[in-house]
Design an enzyme around this catalytic site. Structure first.
Site, mmCIF file in Angstrom:
data_model
loop_
_atom_site.group_PDB
_atom_site.id
_atom_site.type_symbol
_atom_site.label_atom_id
_atom_site.label_comp_id
_atom_site.label_asym_id
_atom_site.label_seq_id
_atom_site.Cartn_x
_atom_site.Cartn_y
_atom_site.Cartn_z
ATOM 1 C CG ASN A 1 -1.960 1.119 1.160
ATOM 2 O OD1 ASN A 1 -1.838 2.030 0.352
ATOM 3 N ND2 ASN A 1 -2.934 1.075 2.048
ATOM 4 C CG ASP A 2 1.583 3.202 3.657
ATOM 5 O OD1 ASP A 2 0.531 3.692 3.201
ATOM 6 O OD2 ASP A 2 1.723 2.840 4.844
ATOM 7 C CB ILE A 3 6.031 0.308 -0.637
ATOM 8 C CG1 ILE A 3 5.180 -0.895 -1.074
ATOM 9 C CG2 ILE A 3 6.509 0.143 0.793
ATOM 10 C CD1 ILE A 3 5.987 -2.180 -1.154
ATOM 11 C CB ALA B 1 2.466 1.286 8.447
ATOM 12 C CB ALA B 2 1.820 5.993 5.866
#
Lengths: 104, 413
Positions: free
Chosen positions: B333-335, B373-374
Site C-alpha cells: 500500500n504505502d510503498i 502503516a502510514a
C-alpha cells in the site's frame, strides 16, 4: 402430512441450500450484475404456487391475489432473463478477454 | 394416462428442472460459460412450470393464464423496451416484484388454509403450515424492502447495488421455499432453498469485492472504517487478472507487508514461474522498507527460490516499469503510493516508492481498502488503469494460477 414427510422436505431444503452456497464461488466482477439478475429471476419459482392459487375455485379475493402474484412472478422471470441476456450481449460486443498486452 | 403422467412424469420433470437450475447457476459463474448457464436456467424454469401445469390440469386455467399473459407482457416490455441506460433501475424493480409475489401468495394461502386444491401428502397442515406461511410473508417483506433499498438506498448508484439486489433475491427465494413447504411442492422448496443461499453467497462476493459486507453496502456504511473515502475504485477477480496476465510480455511483482503476513511467497514464485513458462519476462521489485523489517521481503523471496537476477531495487524497478505490461502489487500500500512524489501535503511525501502506475495495467492484491502503516489514502487505487483484487494474497495468487492454467496455452508467435 406425517412428520416423516416434513423431515424429507426439510432435508431437501437443507441440501438445496448447501448446493446454492457452494455453486456460487469465484465469480468475476464482470459477472456480478448478470448473475444478480439471474438469481433474482429464478427466485420467481414461486410462480408455480401462484398458478395453483390463481387456478383454484373462483373466490374474488383469492383469485385476485393469485392472478396478481402470477403476473408479478412472470414479470420478474421474463424481465430478469431478458435483461440478463441483453447484458451478456453487451459483453460480447466489448473487449472482454482480449487483455491489454502488446500486440505482436 | 393423466394419472400416470402426474405420478411419474411430474417428479421426473421436477428432478430434471432442479439439475438444470444447479448447472445453470454453476456455469453462470464463469465468463466462458455464462451464456450457456442462462439458457439452462431458462430450461429449468420451463420444466418446473410444465410440471405444475400437468399437476394442476384439473384446475380452471382461465385466471392463471390471464396472470401469465399479463406478467409476460409486462416482463417483455420491461426487458425489451427499457432503454439499456435505465437498466440499473429495473433490477431493483424486479427484486421488489419477487417480494410482492411472496407477500400476495402468503396472504392468499393464509386466507384459504382449509380449502387447498392440490392437497397431497406433502402439503403441511395446521400450525406447521401457518408457521411456513408466516415465514414466507416475512421473507417476502424483506425481499420487497431490499428491492426498494437497492433502487433508492445509498447503494442505488454504486458498484454495490448487485449486493443489495442479491439479498432481495435471497429473501424472495426463502419466501418461495416456505411457500413450497405450505403447498407441498418439492421443486419450489428445492429451487427456493438454492436461491436463498446462492443470493447470500453472491451478495457477500460482491460486497467482498468492495472490501465490505452485504448489510454495510445496503445501509451505506461502506468505507467508513477506511478513514479516507475512496470514490472511484475498480475491483476485479482472479479470472480477469489471469486474462490480462495471459497476454502480458513483461510483468513486475511488488511484494509488500501483506505478502509477508499471508506467507504468499511460494504462491508468488509459482505464479512467476508459470508466467515465465508462457514466455513472459518476470521481475520482482523490492522497496527498502517493505515487510516487517528492511530485508524481510528479500529473505522470503530467497526462501521461495526466486533467482536474485530477477530482483530489483525500487529505482531500477521504476525504470523497468515504463515498458511493463502488468504490475502486480501484492499486499502493498504505502510503498506504491504515488503521493510520495506528487502530493507535498501527504505524510508519505518524499519517501521512496515503486511507481507501478507507469505499467500499462496495475493490479493491487489487498484485503480491503484500509490504509497501511502510514495511515493515508492511496490515490493509486482510484486510477483508471488500476484494478483492485480483494482477498488474502496467498489465496488470490493461487486462484490466478488456477485460472491461468485453465486458459488455452499461448501459441508460438
Amino acid at each position: 402430512m406425517d412428520s416423516g414427510m416434513i423431515l424429507w422436505t426439510v432435508m431437501m431444503f437443507v441440501l438445496a441450500a448447501f448446493v446454492g452456497h457452494h455453486v456460487i464461488h469465484g465469480v468475476p466482477t464482470l459477472l456480478h450484475t448478470p448473475l444478480m439478475s439471474a438469481t433474482n429471476a429464478i427466485s420467481a419459482i414461486s410462480v408455480v404456487g401462484a398458478i395453483v392459487v390463481a387456478g383454484s375455485e373462483y373466490e374474488l379475493v383469492r383469485t385476485v391475489l393469485g392472478v396478481t402474484a402470477v403476473a408479478a412472478a412472470m414479470c420478474n422471470v421474463v424481465g430478469g432473463f431478458l435483461i440478463t441476456e441483453r447484458m451478456l450481449k453487451m459483453f460480447k460486443g466489448g473487449d472482454v478477454g482480449k487483455g491489454k498486452g502488446h500486440q505482436p | 394416462m393423466t394419472a400416470g403422467l402426474a405420478a411419474y412424469g411430474v417428479p421426473v420433470l421436477y428432478i430434471a428442472s432442479a439439475v438444470f437450475f444447479i448447472m445453470g447457476l454453476k456455469l453462470m459463474c464463469r465468463v466462458r460459460s455464462v451464456g450457456r448457464g442462462g439458457v439452462l436456467l431458462g430450461i429449468g424454469f420451463l420444466l418446473a412450470v410444465l410440471g405444475i401445469a400437468i399437476e394442476a390440469a384439473r384446475l380452471d386455467p382461465k385466471f392463471a393464464l390471464i396472470g401469465l399473459a399479463g406478467g409476460v407482457l409486462l416482463g417483455l416490455s420491461l426487458g425489451y423496451v427499457t432503454n439499456i441506460d435505465l437498466r440499473p433501475s429495473v433490477g431493483p424493480l424486479l427484486a421488489a416484484a419477487g417480494g410482492i409475489t411472496a407477500l400476495l401468495l402468503g396472504i392468499a394461502v393464509f386466507l384459504h388454509q382449509e380449502s387447498w386444491p392440490l392437497a397431497n401428502d406433502l402439503a403441511l397442515s395446521g400450525g406447521v403450515r401457518g408457521a411456513a406461511v408466516g415465514l414466507a410473508v416475512v421473507s417476502g417483506a424483506f425481499a420487497l424492502a431490499f428491492g426498494l433499498l437497492a433502487g433508492f438506498g445509498p447503494a442505488a448508484r454504486g458498484a454495490g447495488r448487485p449486493a443489495v439486489v442479491a439479498l432481495a433475491a435471497s429473501a424472495s427465494g426463502l419466501a418461495a421455499a416456505m411457500m413450497g413447504f405450505a403447498l407441498g411442492n418439492p421443486i419450489v422448496v428445492a429451487v427456493g432453498g438454492l436461491t436463498t443461499t446462492a443470493g447470500l453467497s453472491l451478495s457477500s462476493i460482491v460486497a467482498n469485492a468492495l472490501g465490505s459486507k452485504p448489510l454495510d453496502v445496503a445501509f451505506g456504511t461502506l468505507g467508513r472504517r477506511a478513514g479516507d473515502e475512496y470514490s472511484d475504485v475498480k475491483a476485479c477477480g482472479p479470472e480477469e487478472t489471469a486474462m490480462v496476465l495471459e497476454s502480458a510480455r513483461k510483468v513486475i511483482f511488488v511484494p509488500g507487508y501483506g505478502m509477508a503476513v499471508a506467507q504468499a511467497q511460494h504462491a508468488l514464485a509459482d505464479l512467476g514461474k508459470m508466467l515465465e513458462a508462457r514466455g513472459a519476462k518476470v521481475l520482482y521489485a523490492i522497496h527498502p522498507v517493505a515487510g516487517l523489517i528492511p530485508g524481510h521481503i528479500n529473505i522470503l523471496l530467497d526462501e521461495a527460490k526466486i533467482d536474485t537476477a530477477q530482483i530489483l531495487e525500487w529505482e531500477a524497478a521504476n525504470r523497468e516499469l515504463a515498458d511493463t505490461d502488468v504490475a502486480l502489487a501484492v499486499g502493498a500500500n504505502d510503498i506504491v503510493n504515488p503521493d510520495a512524489r506528487g502530493n507535498s501535503q501527504s505524510a508519505v511525501f518524499g519517501m521512496p516508492f515503486v511507481d507501478v502506475g507507469r505499467a500499462a495495467a496495475v493490479f493491487v492484491l489487498k484485503r480491503s481498502l484500509r490504509p497501511g502503516a502510514a495511515g493515508v489514502k492511496n490515490p493509486l487505487f482510484e486510477r483508471p488503469n488500476t484494478n483492485m483484487v480483494f482477498g488474502d494474497a496467498k489465496k488470490v495468487l493461487q486462484a490466478i494460477g488456477v485460472e491461468l492454467k485453465a486458459q488455452a496455452p499461448r501459441k508460438a508467435a
